[in-house]
Write an enzyme that holds these catalytic residues in place. Structure first.
Site, short mmCIF file in Angstrom:
data_model
loop_
_atom_site.label_atom_id
_atom_site.label_comp_id
_atom_site.label_asym_id
_atom_site.label_seq_id
_atom_site.Cartn_x
_atom_site.Cartn_y
_atom_site.Cartn_z
N LYS A 195 0.89 -1.04 0.15
CA LYS A 195 -0.01 0.03 -0.01
C LYS A 195 1.02 1.19 -0.02
O LYS A 195 1.93 1.22 0.81
CB LYS A 195 -0.70 -0.23 1.34
N ASP B 6 -11.07 1.78 14.82
CA ASP B 6 -11.75 1.55 13.57
C ASP B 6 -12.12 -0.07 13.39
O ASP B 6 -11.90 -0.63 12.28
CB ASP B 6 -10.97 2.10 12.32
N ASP C 216 -2.10 -15.71 29.84
CA ASP C 216 -2.86 -14.66 30.04
C ASP C 216 -3.43 -13.86 28.94
O ASP C 216 -3.78 -12.72 28.98
CB ASP C 216 -2.15 -13.72 31.11
N GLU D 119 5.02 -18.28 32.93
CA GLU D 119 4.22 -18.89 31.69
C GLU D 119 4.96 -19.90 31.20
O GLU D 119 4.68 -21.17 30.82
CB GLU D 119 3.62 -18.11 30.79
N ASP E 214 22.33 -6.61 4.21
CA ASP E 214 22.91 -5.90 2.95
C ASP E 214 21.98 -4.65 2.66
O ASP E 214 21.40 -4.43 1.68
CB ASP E 214 23.13 -6.74 1.73
N SER F 241 24.21 -3.90 -1.79
CA SER F 241 25.59 -3.82 -2.80
C SER F 241 25.92 -5.34 -3.09
O SER F 241 27.04 -5.52 -3.88
CB SER F 241 26.89 -3.17 -2.10
N ASP G 289 38.40 -10.45 2.73
CA ASP G 289 38.51 -9.24 2.11
C ASP G 289 37.74 -8.34 2.55
O ASP G 289 37.56 -7.24 2.02
CB ASP G 289 38.12 -9.46 0.55
#
Ligand SMILES: Nc1ncnc2c1ncn2[C@@H]1O[C@H](COP(=O)(O)OP(=O)(O)OP(=O)(O)O)[C@@H](O)[C@H]1O
Length: 574
Positions: free
Chosen positions: A86, A179, A371, A380, A442, A446, A479
């Site tokens: 949306k 709502d 609960d 619990e 990431d 990249s 690296d």
């Protein structure tokens, strides 16, 4: 069902306020931690929607006041899993609208419950904000009731129970939805029974010492005190009364052919229609439940906790079976043995789980959460693990601690943490989950994870030294970058090393237990240091267990992570 115009009579929030979407995501981060917040919120085109999803503009899932909701497909899944997206326009809108969007984002980033629609990603640009949500394929509750006429009492009670769990969870976070209506409850699957709440556009973080005044919501579902502009979170329970009535009877309780003014008068006095056949046929318990929720005096109306305890809900017919099985418990316990980095990765992967994968375990979560708060407390967890599975208190505490989100303010386990634990054993980690997790680390797309990127997501759960250690272990070619392959290898190796370690522990336990039935404590002690084998009976002694252990440990040692452990073990056995 007597047709009422869908989403008719919806009132919007009127007053303008300052806007700050960044602030909203920062506040959410304080509640749920970085992994769950930054892992999903992408700002200012550093990462674009199109990089992660293919948008299918021909496939509209629905539309509302904010425009259309589209189907999108993930580029990180082989099966191109579908989601709902949306988009809100941000440029040229009122501050008021921005405030509404800001709150919706904050809430979506914060909430984490099986009965609330999950936001998977959010992309903010200067011009727009797109929310990518889990796809709920089963359609609206509104359409289902329209097709069915009305529900059986059992189905109605089961649906209301799920909705109350969501509202109870929201109330615990101080959120009022404002709502609640049939169109905002969607079924997860076609023909399925699992419901989720969508659309937090009118929701609000609410302080109990301050009543609300804005008249918002949808008229058919609106509580009398909302009409009078002086209300609390109990307005949601009134709307639930309207929904319960509608499910049982097949028409709205206050609507009629005489127009909105007459309807508003009936709402104000709580006079709902009792002459309809389906209402007359309803059980006394169902009627009592609806009457209690449609109490005009908000202070006398039950809250979500009390509504869940009402006999019509609490004693509803449901299949009396336990979902907390031994493998769920094993998954919870073994989670505490995983490294902090692996746990964080599992948490990132939990964001991308499909509904089917979640469905495997969500009922177990709800069962442990006695609960109905939407989170699991230590007591619990203890009551299930200790009482049902005889797991020691220390192990329960360790498990609990490992499951807690690092920044969690309360001492509780959230739904996502639970799901992460399930992935160590119960839900299998497939390539799509690994790819999706890599993509979240990431952040700039990249193709590599670097130390700063790790820090950005995990900086609150792992120290600098621990992060460097992760880089050292995962970055095989040294690296300074972790590639997708290295990431997958690292996690898979870890996975198998953990499995081997576990198997090794079990093997040695088993072997050490075996002679214990025949030997004295003294002999047993000796047996653990003298390597011997009774070749005649082929009875494996501790020595054989060690050999087995050595075999099992081989795969671990080749990752270099087990060297110390193995040598320590040998040392202690000398
Ligand atoms: N996650 C989802 N999966 C499937 N369909 C969805 C999803 N979210 C929304 N929809 C469909 O899109 C419609 C509009 O969604 P939503 O209510 O979130 O939009 P809105 O513009 O905020 O609506 P409103 O007018 O209620 O404010 C829903 O009624 C539903 O049919």
């Amino acid at each position: 069902m007597a047709a009422a115009p869908k989403s008719a009579n919806r009132l919007a929030v009127p007053a303008p306020e300052k806007v700050d979407i960044q602030g909203a995501s920062d506040r959410a981060e304080m509640m749920v931690g970085r992994v769950c917040s930054r892992g999903r919120y992408h700002r200012f085109e550093e990462r674009k929607l199109e990089q992660d999803y293919e948008v299918d503009k021909n496939h509209v899932l629905g539309s509302g006041a904010n425009g259309q909701v589209w189907l999108v497909r993930s580029r990180h899944c082989h099966k191109k899993r579908a989601f709902a997206a949306k988009t809100y326009r941000l440029s040229g809108i009122s501050e008021l609208k921005c405030k509404e969007i800001e709150t919706e984002v904050e809430i979506l980033l914060t909430v984490d419950h099986p009965n609330l629609a999950r936001m998977v990603d959010a992309y903010e640009t200067k011009a727009s904000l797109t929310l990518v949500m889990e796809l709920l394929e089963g359609g609206e509750l509104f359409d289902r009731i329209l097709a069915a006429g009305h529900f059986t009492e059992r189905d109605a009670a089961e649906a209301i129970w799920q909705m109350l769990l969501a509202i109870r969870f929201l109330a615990g976070l101080g959120i009022v939805h404002r709502d609640l209506k049939l169109e905002n409850w969607l079924y997860e699957k076609k023909g399925g029974q699992d419901l989720k709440l969508i659309d937090f556009g009118l929701s609000k973080f609410w302080r109990p010492d301050k009543s609300m005044e804005m008249r918002v919501g949808t008229l058919d579902y609106m509580a009398p005190e909302v009409l009078h502009r002086n209300y609390t979170s109990k307005c949601d329970l009134w709307s639930m009364g309207v929904i319960a009535y509608t499910l049982l009877v097949g028409s709205f309780p206050f609507s009629g052919r005489d127009g909105d003014t007459a309807m508003l008068q009936r709402i104000a006095t709580g006079r709902f229609a009792t002459e309809r056949d389906a209402w007359r046929d309803a059980s006394a318990s169902a009627k009592d439940f609806v009457r209690k929720l449609l109490t005009v005096e908000a202070a006398s109306r039950p809250d979500a906790d009390q509504a869940l305890e009402h006999p019509w809900i609490a004693k509803r017919e449901s299949v009396a079976r336990s979902y907390v099985s031994k493998d769920i418990v094993d998954a919870l316990c073994s989670f505490s043995e995983a490294s902090a980095f692996r746990r964080a990765c599992l948490l990132v992967m939990a964001i991308s789980l499909s509904n089917e994968e979640r469905a495997e375990v969500h009922k177990a979560f709800l069962e442990i959460d006695k609960d109905h708060s939407g989170t699991i407390t230590l007591s619990e967890l203890r009551s299930v693990l200790e009482e049902k599975f005889h797991i020691e208190d220390a192990a329960v505490a360790r498990t609990f601690q490992s499951l807690q989100s690092p920044l969690s303010r309360d001492e509780v386990i959230n739904y996502s943490d639970f799901l992460a634990a399930m992935m160590s054993q119960r839900i299998s980690i497939h390539d799509d989950l690994l790819h999706a997790a890599f993509a979240r680390f990431d952040t700039d797309n990249s193709g590599y994870i670097t130390l700063p990127k790790l820090k950005m997501l995990l900086g609150d759960s792992l120290s600098e030294a621990e992060l460097k250690q992760v880089m050292l272990e995962a970055d095989k070619d040294k690296d300074g970058y972790i590639s997708m392959n290295e990431f997958v290898q690292y996690l898979q190796c870890r996975r198998s090393s953990e499995r081997h370690l576990e198997a090794a522990t079990c093997a040695i336990d088993r072997e050490l237990r075996r002679p214990s039935q025949k030997m004295s404590v003294r002999e047993r002690r000796r047996s653990s240091v003298i390597v011997k084998k009774n070749s005649a009976k082929e009875e494996i002694s501790c020595g054989a267990a060690l050999t087995k252990l050595a075999e099992l440990c081989k795969p671990i040692c080749c990752f270099g992570s087990c060297g110390v452990m193995w040598s320590q073990l040998m040392e202690s056995l000398k």
